[in-house]
Scaffold this motif. Sequence first.
Motif, PDB file in Angstrom:
ATOM      1  N   LEU A  32      17.987 -17.221 -47.739  1.00 53.00           N
ATOM      2  CA  LEU A  32      17.615 -16.563 -47.352  1.00 53.00           C
ATOM      3  C   LEU A  32      16.122 -16.398 -46.662  1.00 53.00           C
ATOM      4  O   LEU A  32      15.740 -15.657 -47.169  1.00 53.00           O
ATOM      5  CB  LEU A  32      18.138 -15.554 -46.406  1.00 53.00           C
ATOM      6  CG  LEU A  32      20.072 -15.050 -46.636  1.00 53.00           C
ATOM      7  CD1 LEU A  32      20.157 -13.426 -46.312  1.00 53.00           C
ATOM      8  CD2 LEU A  32      20.106 -15.416 -45.244  1.00 53.00           C
ATOM      9  N   SER A  33      15.906 -17.619 -46.310  1.00 51.93           N
ATOM     10  CA  SER A  33      13.875 -18.568 -46.112  1.00 51.93           C
ATOM     11  C   SER A  33      13.809 -17.323 -45.163  1.00 51.93           C
ATOM     12  O   SER A  33      13.966 -16.912 -43.470  1.00 51.93           O
ATOM     13  CB  SER A  33      13.472 -19.261 -45.525  1.00 51.93           C
ATOM     14  OG  SER A  33      14.135 -19.758 -44.773  1.00 51.93           O
ATOM     15  N   PRO A  34      12.622 -16.163 -44.798  1.00 51.48           N
ATOM     16  CA  PRO A  34      12.539 -16.720 -43.200  1.00 51.48           C
ATOM     17  C   PRO A  34      12.590 -17.114 -42.032  1.00 51.48           C
ATOM     18  O   PRO A  34      12.680 -17.164 -40.961  1.00 51.48           O
ATOM     19  CB  PRO A  34       9.859 -16.295 -44.000  1.00 51.48           C
ATOM     20  CG  PRO A  34      10.344 -16.527 -45.007  1.00 51.48           C
ATOM     21  CD  PRO A  34      11.316 -16.973 -45.511  1.00 51.48           C
ATOM     22  N   THR A  35      12.260 -18.798 -42.454  1.00 51.87           N
ATOM     23  CA  THR A  35      12.299 -19.950 -41.226  1.00 51.87           C
ATOM     24  C   THR A  35      13.831 -20.080 -41.212  1.00 51.87           C
ATOM     25  O   THR A  35      13.834 -19.801 -40.123  1.00 51.87           O
ATOM     26  CB  THR A  35      11.864 -21.336 -42.038  1.00 51.87           C
ATOM     27  OG1 THR A  35      10.798 -21.874 -42.575  1.00 51.87           O
ATOM     28  CG2 THR A  35      12.120 -22.450 -40.857  1.00 51.87           C
ATOM     29  N   LEU A  36      14.912 -19.822 -42.103  1.00 54.21           N
ATOM     30  CA  LEU A  36      15.931 -19.848 -41.546  1.00 54.21           C
ATOM     31  C   LEU A  36      16.533 -18.532 -40.491  1.00 54.21           C
ATOM     32  O   LEU A  36      17.488 -18.825 -40.093  1.00 54.21           O
ATOM     33  CB  LEU A  36      16.877 -19.420 -43.137  1.00 54.21           C
ATOM     34  CG  LEU A  36      18.376 -19.299 -42.405  1.00 54.21           C
ATOM     35  CD1 LEU A  36      19.083 -21.225 -42.709  1.00 54.21           C
ATOM     36  CD2 LEU A  36      18.859 -18.638 -43.624  1.00 54.21           C
ATOM     37  N   ILE A  37      16.032 -17.488 -41.264  1.00 59.76           N
ATOM     38  CA  ILE A  37      16.367 -16.167 -39.915  1.00 59.76           C
ATOM     39  C   ILE A  37      15.411 -16.285 -38.630  1.00 59.76           C
ATOM     40  O   ILE A  37      16.319 -16.200 -37.404  1.00 59.76           O
ATOM     41  CB  ILE A  37      15.573 -14.908 -41.042  1.00 59.76           C
ATOM     42  CG1 ILE A  37      16.202 -14.835 -42.380  1.00 59.76           C
ATOM     43  CG2 ILE A  37      15.744 -13.185 -39.967  1.00 59.76           C
ATOM     44  CD1 ILE A  37      15.576 -13.872 -43.362  1.00 59.76           C
TER      45      ILE A  37
END
Length: 106
Positions: A32-37
């Motif tokens: 759950l990377s910031p980009t994915l979120i």
Amino acid sequence: MSKKSQERELIKELRGIGHRLNPIIIVGANGLSPTLIEETARALSDHELIKVKIPAGSADERKECANALAEATKSMVAHHIGRMVLLYRKNDEPNPKLSNLVRFGF
């Protein structure tokens, strides 16, 4: 109709729509990377109901990942089976060309 039964009915209808969807978010090795979120939040704003694929980890880890993603995007896990998760977040002004709910007559 009680609130609990309304919620069950909503989830039942969302699951029906979810069967026709393809996953548009795939959780990769980075988790759950910031980009994915951020991308998941954008997809929820556009489509309201999305299918997410979580290919790695045990069943408990995938469930934990799905719950964390739902919490981070302020959405609800409508359904979780195997490696697929259905996330739902109501948009007050959905785009009829993008919303899966509008598209399938919800």
